[in-house]
Design a protein around this motif. Structure first.
Motif, PDB file in Angstrom:
ATOM      1  N   TRP A   1     -14.617 -21.842-101.309  1.00  0.00           N
ATOM      2  CA  TRP A   1     -15.823 -22.645-101.479  1.00  0.00           C
ATOM      3  C   TRP A   1     -15.496 -24.139-101.445  1.00  0.00           C
ATOM      4  CZ3 TRP A   1     -20.301 -21.106-100.273  1.00  0.00           C
ATOM      5  CH2 TRP A   1     -20.747 -19.803-100.540  1.00  0.00           C
ATOM      6  N   ILE A   2     -14.331 -24.518-101.929  1.00  0.00           N
ATOM      7  CA  ILE A   2     -13.909 -25.918-101.851  1.00  0.00           C
ATOM      8  C   ILE A   2     -13.725 -26.320-100.386  1.00  0.00           C
ATOM      9  CG2 ILE A   2     -12.080 -27.571-102.424  1.00  0.00           C
ATOM     10  CD1 ILE A   2     -11.550 -25.923-104.956  1.00  0.00           C
ATOM     11  N   TYR A   3     -13.071 -25.444 -99.631  1.00  0.00           N
ATOM     12  CA  TYR A   3     -12.864 -25.698 -98.204  1.00  0.00           C
ATOM     13  C   TYR A   3     -14.205 -25.766 -97.472  1.00  0.00           C
ATOM     14  CZ  TYR A   3     -11.114 -24.979 -93.435  1.00  0.00           C
ATOM     15  OH  TYR A   3     -10.849 -25.100 -92.091  1.00  0.00           O
ATOM     16  N   TYR A   4     -15.114 -24.843 -97.816  1.00  0.00           N
ATOM     17  CA  TYR A   4     -16.450 -24.814 -97.205  1.00  0.00           C
ATOM     18  C   TYR A   4     -17.195 -26.120 -97.485  1.00  0.00           C
ATOM     19  CZ  TYR A   4     -21.331 -23.445 -96.415  1.00  0.00           C
ATOM     20  OH  TYR A   4     -22.643 -23.397 -95.985  1.00  0.00           O
TER      21      TYR A   4
ATOM     22  N   LEU B   1     -17.151 -19.849 -91.930  1.00  0.00           N
ATOM     23  CA  LEU B   1     -16.726 -20.018 -93.321  1.00  0.00           C
ATOM     24  C   LEU B   1     -17.784 -19.514 -94.287  1.00  0.00           C
ATOM     25  CD1 LEU B   1     -14.982 -23.510 -93.492  1.00  0.00           C
ATOM     26  CD2 LEU B   1     -13.997 -21.294 -94.079  1.00  0.00           C
ATOM     27  N   GLY B   2     -19.049 -19.758 -93.953  1.00  0.00           N
ATOM     28  CA  GLY B   2     -20.154 -19.290 -94.810  1.00  0.00           C
ATOM     29  C   GLY B   2     -20.152 -17.785 -94.961  1.00  0.00           C
TER      30      GLY B   2
ATOM     31  N   MET C   1     -19.482 -15.734 -98.428  1.00  0.00           N
ATOM     32  CA  MET C   1     -20.474 -14.771 -98.925  1.00  0.00           C
ATOM     33  C   MET C   1     -19.820 -13.445 -99.282  1.00  0.00           C
ATOM     34  SD  MET C   1     -24.137 -15.150 -96.987  1.00  0.00           S
ATOM     35  CE  MET C   1     -23.529 -14.992 -95.314  1.00  0.00           C
ATOM     36  N   ILE C   2     -18.896 -12.991 -98.441  1.00  0.00           N
ATOM     37  CA  ILE C   2     -18.207 -11.714 -98.688  1.00  0.00           C
ATOM     38  C   ILE C   2     -17.419 -11.772 -99.991  1.00  0.00           C
ATOM     39  CG2 ILE C   2     -16.366 -10.202 -97.866  1.00  0.00           C
ATOM     40  CD1 ILE C   2     -17.257 -10.892 -95.007  1.00  0.00           C
TER      41      ILE C   2
ATOM     42  N   LEU D   1     -27.958 -16.599-100.598  1.00  0.00           N
ATOM     43  CA  LEU D   1     -28.079 -15.148-100.385  1.00  0.00           C
ATOM     44  C   LEU D   1     -27.173 -14.291-101.265  1.00  0.00           C
ATOM     45  CD1 LEU D   1     -28.655 -14.713 -96.532  1.00  0.00           C
ATOM     46  CD2 LEU D   1     -30.252 -14.314 -98.418  1.00  0.00           C
ATOM     47  N   PRO D   2     -25.855 -14.560-101.331  1.00  0.00           N
ATOM     48  CA  PRO D   2     -25.004 -13.693-102.162  1.00  0.00           C
ATOM     49  C   PRO D   2     -25.389 -13.713-103.631  1.00  0.00           C
ATOM     50  CG  PRO D   2     -23.800 -15.649-101.476  1.00  0.00           C
ATOM     51  CD  PRO D   2     -25.062 -15.631-100.688  1.00  0.00           C
ATOM     52  N   ASN D   3     -26.000 -14.795-104.077  1.00  0.00           N
ATOM     53  CA  ASN D   3     -26.366 -14.892-105.486  1.00  0.00           C
ATOM     54  C   ASN D   3     -27.627 -14.106-105.819  1.00  0.00           C
ATOM     55  OD1 ASN D   3     -24.414 -16.839-106.887  1.00  0.00           O
ATOM     56  ND2 ASN D   3     -24.911 -17.938-105.000  1.00  0.00           N
TER      57      ASN D   3
END
Length: 203
Positions: free
Chosen positions: A3-6, A78-79, A83-84, A138-140
């Protein structure tokens, strides 16, 4: 780290970088304490998992996206990866549900973990909606659902005053005799002490 990289790739996500950096530091401390107090077998397994997931898996994501993709394709790829892994974080505690249902007790389950995972999912969902970023939102949604499932299961199988199986029950010290044999301590009720002594004499 993903997430930091994203956030760095997408830019203008300073809050996301700050929060996930803080979380990364906490997790490093957590793993360090675990390694310090765990057995050698657990240390070996943990180190292997850290190298496999946090080093190799991250490298497999970083190098292709950094050198082979650019622009929207990099952010999109990356998204999907983020998400995975986010779903894995929310799904992992569900493995405990099987044990809870099997043992009919939620003593092995952490309600606070489920509660704060649910709260985190709601917060990140709102953040993703405000940014109009489906990769965050979405994942949340599933994280919120899984969190509620875990909390419901906890309350269904919650038994006030019970202890997890395997705990040693309290015994009155006056009715306990310690018998040492080959370095092992065996607790024997004093009521059967006489029978054991008679058996030993007959031998």
């Amino acid at each position: 780290m993903l997430w930091i990289y994203y956030a760095m790739v997408k830019k203008n996500l300073v809050i996301m970088i700050t929060i996930n950096t803080f979380s990364l530091v906490i997790q490093i401390f957590y793993i360090s304490f675990y390694l310090f107090y765990s057995s050698m077998k657990q240390k070996t397994l943990t180190i292997k998992l850290v190298v496999l997931v946090d080093v190799l898996a991250f490298a497999l994501v970083f190098f292709p996206t950094h050198f082979l993709l650019d622009g929207k394709k990099r952010v999109q790829f990356l998204g999907y990866i983020c998400m995975i892994f986010s779903l894995c974080v929310f799904i992992a505690p569900l493995a405990m549900i099987r044990r809870v249902v099997k043992t009919k007790t939620s003593e092995f389950m952490s309600f606070s973990l489920s509660f704060f995972l649910t709260l985190s999912a709601v917060t990140w969902f709102v953040y993703g909606v405000l940014l109009k970023d489906l990769n965050i939102a979405l994942p949340n949604v599933l994280g919120f659902i899984f969190g509620w499932v875990q909390m419901v299961v906890y309350w269904v199988y919650k038994k006030p005053g019970t202890k997890p199986p395997g705990n040693v029950q309290e015994i009155d010290a006056e009715h306990v005799v310690d018998v040492v044999r080959d370095g092992d301590t065996i607790i024997i009720d004093e009521n059967i002490k006489g029978d054991i002594e008679q058996m030993m004499e007959s031998i």
